[in-house]
Design an enzyme around this catalytic site. Structure first.
Site, PDB file in Angstrom:
ATOM      1  CB  SER A 146      63.698 -11.533  43.653  1.00  0.00           C
ATOM      2  OG  SER A 146      63.293 -12.341  44.739  1.00  0.00           O
ATOM      3  CE1 TYR A 159      63.273 -15.891  40.321  1.00  0.00           C
ATOM      4  CE2 TYR A 159      63.716 -15.776  42.676  1.00  0.00           C
ATOM      5  CZ  TYR A 159      63.026 -15.334  41.561  1.00  0.00           C
ATOM      6  OH  TYR A 159      62.097 -14.326  41.699  1.00  0.00           O
ATOM      7  CB  SER A 162      69.060 -15.149  37.743  1.00  0.00           C
ATOM      8  OG  SER A 162      67.815 -15.153  38.426  1.00  0.00           O
TER       9      SER A 162
HETATM   10  N1  LIG Z   1      55.688 -13.865  42.688  1.00  0.00           N
HETATM   11  C1  LIG Z   1      56.686 -13.650  43.517  1.00  0.00           C
HETATM   12  O1  LIG Z   1      56.629 -14.050  44.694  1.00  0.00           O
HETATM   13  C2  LIG Z   1      57.897 -12.906  43.061  1.00  0.00           C
HETATM   14  C3  LIG Z   1      58.797 -12.457  44.033  1.00  0.00           C
HETATM   15  C4  LIG Z   1      59.933 -11.761  43.636  1.00  0.00           C
HETATM   16  C5  LIG Z   1      60.165 -11.514  42.294  1.00  0.00           C
HETATM   17  N2  LIG Z   1      59.288 -11.959  41.366  1.00  0.00           N
HETATM   18  C6  LIG Z   1      59.599 -11.678  39.953  1.00  0.00           C
HETATM   19  O2  LIG Z   1      58.492 -11.077  39.340  1.00  0.00           O
HETATM   20  C7  LIG Z   1      58.526 -11.348  37.938  1.00  0.00           C
HETATM   21  C8  LIG Z   1      57.142 -11.799  37.511  1.00  0.00           C
HETATM   22  O3  LIG Z   1      56.830 -13.011  38.193  1.00  0.00           O
HETATM   23  P1  LIG Z   1      55.341 -13.442  38.589  1.00  0.00           P
HETATM   24  O4  LIG Z   1      55.369 -13.851  39.994  1.00  0.00           O
HETATM   25  O5  LIG Z   1      54.389 -12.403  38.135  1.00  0.00           O
HETATM   26  O6  LIG Z   1      55.228 -14.801  37.757  1.00  0.00           O
HETATM   27  P2  LIG Z   1      54.221 -15.296  36.632  1.00  0.00           P
HETATM   28  O7  LIG Z   1      52.819 -14.968  36.988  1.00  0.00           O
HETATM   29  O8  LIG Z   1      54.603 -16.727  36.385  1.00  0.00           O
HETATM   30  O9  LIG Z   1      54.646 -14.415  35.375  1.00  0.00           O
HETATM   31  C9  LIG Z   1      55.868 -14.607  34.734  1.00  0.00           C
HETATM   32  C10 LIG Z   1      55.824 -13.858  33.422  1.00  0.00           C
HETATM   33  O10 LIG Z   1      57.099 -14.005  32.763  1.00  0.00           O
HETATM   34  C11 LIG Z   1      56.869 -14.521  31.462  1.00  0.00           C
HETATM   35  N3  LIG Z   1      57.952 -15.394  31.042  1.00  0.00           N
HETATM   36  C12 LIG Z   1      58.583 -16.358  31.746  1.00  0.00           C
HETATM   37  N4  LIG Z   1      59.506 -16.954  30.987  1.00  0.00           N
HETATM   38  C13 LIG Z   1      59.444 -16.360  29.768  1.00  0.00           C
HETATM   39  C14 LIG Z   1      60.140 -16.544  28.548  1.00  0.00           C
HETATM   40  N5  LIG Z   1      61.095 -17.472  28.386  1.00  0.00           N
HETATM   41  N6  LIG Z   1      59.833 -15.740  27.502  1.00  0.00           N
HETATM   42  C15 LIG Z   1      58.850 -14.809  27.612  1.00  0.00           C
HETATM   43  N7  LIG Z   1      58.163 -14.588  28.741  1.00  0.00           N
HETATM   44  C16 LIG Z   1      58.461 -15.360  29.803  1.00  0.00           C
HETATM   45  C17 LIG Z   1      55.570 -15.311  31.549  1.00  0.00           C
HETATM   46  O11 LIG Z   1      55.011 -15.436  30.271  1.00  0.00           O
HETATM   47  P3  LIG Z   1      54.062 -16.688  29.848  1.00  0.00           P
HETATM   48  O12 LIG Z   1      53.303 -17.095  31.075  1.00  0.00           O
HETATM   49  O13 LIG Z   1      53.198 -16.111  28.779  1.00  0.00           O
HETATM   50  O14 LIG Z   1      54.994 -17.755  29.377  1.00  0.00           O
HETATM   51  C18 LIG Z   1      54.759 -14.428  32.482  1.00  0.00           C
HETATM   52  O15 LIG Z   1      54.177 -13.366  31.762  1.00  0.00           O
HETATM   53  C19 LIG Z   1      59.636 -12.378  37.736  1.00  0.00           C
HETATM   54  O16 LIG Z   1      60.798 -11.759  37.269  1.00  0.00           O
HETATM   55  C20 LIG Z   1      59.843 -12.932  39.139  1.00  0.00           C
HETATM   56  O17 LIG Z   1      61.143 -13.444  39.326  1.00  0.00           O
HETATM   57  C21 LIG Z   1      58.157 -12.649  41.709  1.00  0.00           C
END
Ligand SMILES: NC(=O)c1ccc[n+]([C@@H]2O[C@H](COP(=O)([O-])OP(=O)(O)OC[C@H]3O[C@@H](n4cnc5c(N)ncnc54)[C@H](OP(=O)(O)O)[C@@H]3O)[C@@H](O)[C@H]2O)c1
Length: 257
Positions: A146, A159, A162
């Site tokens: 991130s 966060y 991490s």
């Molecule tokens: N969106 C942003 O602005 C942003 C910015 C920087 C970095 N990121 C990073 O991008 C990655 C994806 O995030 P996203 O924004 O796409 O969020 P999201 O739509 O909420 O997706 C998160 C994914 O992680 C899975 N997950 C979370 N906790 C879990 C657990 N304990 N066991 C198994 N699976 C788990 C969820 O599975 P389920 O829903 O099936 O539980 C979901 O598939 C993350 O690492 C996040 O930190 C996001």
């Protein structure tokens, strides 16, 4: 789009947001097989279906329901992937969670332990389990860190810590695995519109703030991160390892005032 013909791709957090879009883009690339991990079965089934609609045969798309916070379930992810496909070429460590807490919260240690387990420890475990297979294929790993690895979101201490750990993990493993010709890189997204913001009820706020905190003046899209992940995973990035690729509209170079 890079070619992944015959390659087996394992993606965590594939049931939603960035991971789901990454799965669909790999499917469209004509890869050999996809192992997709999530907890929400309905969402994961829907992503598997979308991958099939991109031309992947049903038996080449494996959905794995698993909780990254549980060591035995992370082990099961690798076991199921190898049982189904017999090889691994690309590991995308994407699953992650937030966790709004600060030092003022008495229960911060509880959320800290969970965030570190899901965002960092499971990544280390799954990557370690993948090494024997990635060694055979001279494969690659892409981690989702991130912009928060280097910038600081208020009230997100666990966060932020991490994601900084993910960046060191990327560098440490890139160094350690280079002799096996396994490349390890990461993407560092800025604000990307995904269900994580919708679920928190802050999507409108995040969209508005994104206009100010990204040099490009807007929030990012999942497809923009997915394309970067596919690039880093592909042979087009054959001389790139240990790198952190900002996909953040210039946010990491800003100091707004
Ligand atoms: N969106 C942003 O602005 C942003 C910015 C920087 C970095 N990121 C990073 O991008 C990655 C994806 O995030 P996203 O924004 O796409 O969020 P999201 O739509 O909420 O997706 C998160 C994914 O992680 C899975 N997950 C979370 N906790 C879990 C657990 N304990 N066991 C198994 N699976 C788990 C969820 O599975 P389920 O829903 O099936 O539980 C979901 O598939 C993350 O690492 C996040 O930190 C996001």
């Amino acid at each position: 789009m890079p070619s992944f013909t015959g390659k087996i791709i394992l993606i965590t957090g594939a049931s939603s947001g960035i991971g789901a879009e990454t799965a669909v883009q790999f499917a469209a690339s004509g890869c050999g097989g996809l192992a997709l991990v999530g907890r929400n079965k309905d969402n994961l089934d829907a992503v598997c279906q979308q991958c099939q609609e991109k031309g992947m045969p049903k038996e080449k798309v494996l959905g794995i329901i698993a909780d990254m916070a549980k060591e035995e379930e992370v082990q099961r992810i690798m076991d199921s992937t190898i049982q189904q496909f017999g090889q691994l070429d690309v590991l995308v460590n994407n699953a992650g969670m937030g966790g709004v807490k600060s030092l003022a919260d008495d229960d911060i240690l509880t959320i800290y332990d969970t965030v570190i387990k899901v965002n960092v420890r499971s990544m280390l475990q799954l990557t370690q389990l993948a090494v024997p297979y990635l060694t055979k294929t001279k494969g690659s790993v892409v981690n989702n860190s991130s912009v928060c690895a280097s910038r600081t979101l208020p009230t997100m201490i666990s966060y932020n810590m991490s994601k900084a750990a993910v960046t060191q993990f990327t560098r440490c493993t890139a160094l350690e695995l280079a002799e096996k010709q396994i490349r390890v890189n990461e993407v560092n997204p800025g604000s990307i519109l995904t269900p994580v913001h919708v679920k928190s009820g802050r999507a409108d706020n995040v969209i508005e703030t994104a206009k100010k905190v990204h040099a490009l003046g807007r929030i990012g899209e999942t497809s923009e991160v997915a394309k970067a992940i596919l690039f880093l995973a592909s042979d087009d990035a054959s001389f790139i390892t240990g790198t952190s690729l900002a996909v953040d509209g210039g946010r990491h170079i800003m100091c707004p005032r």
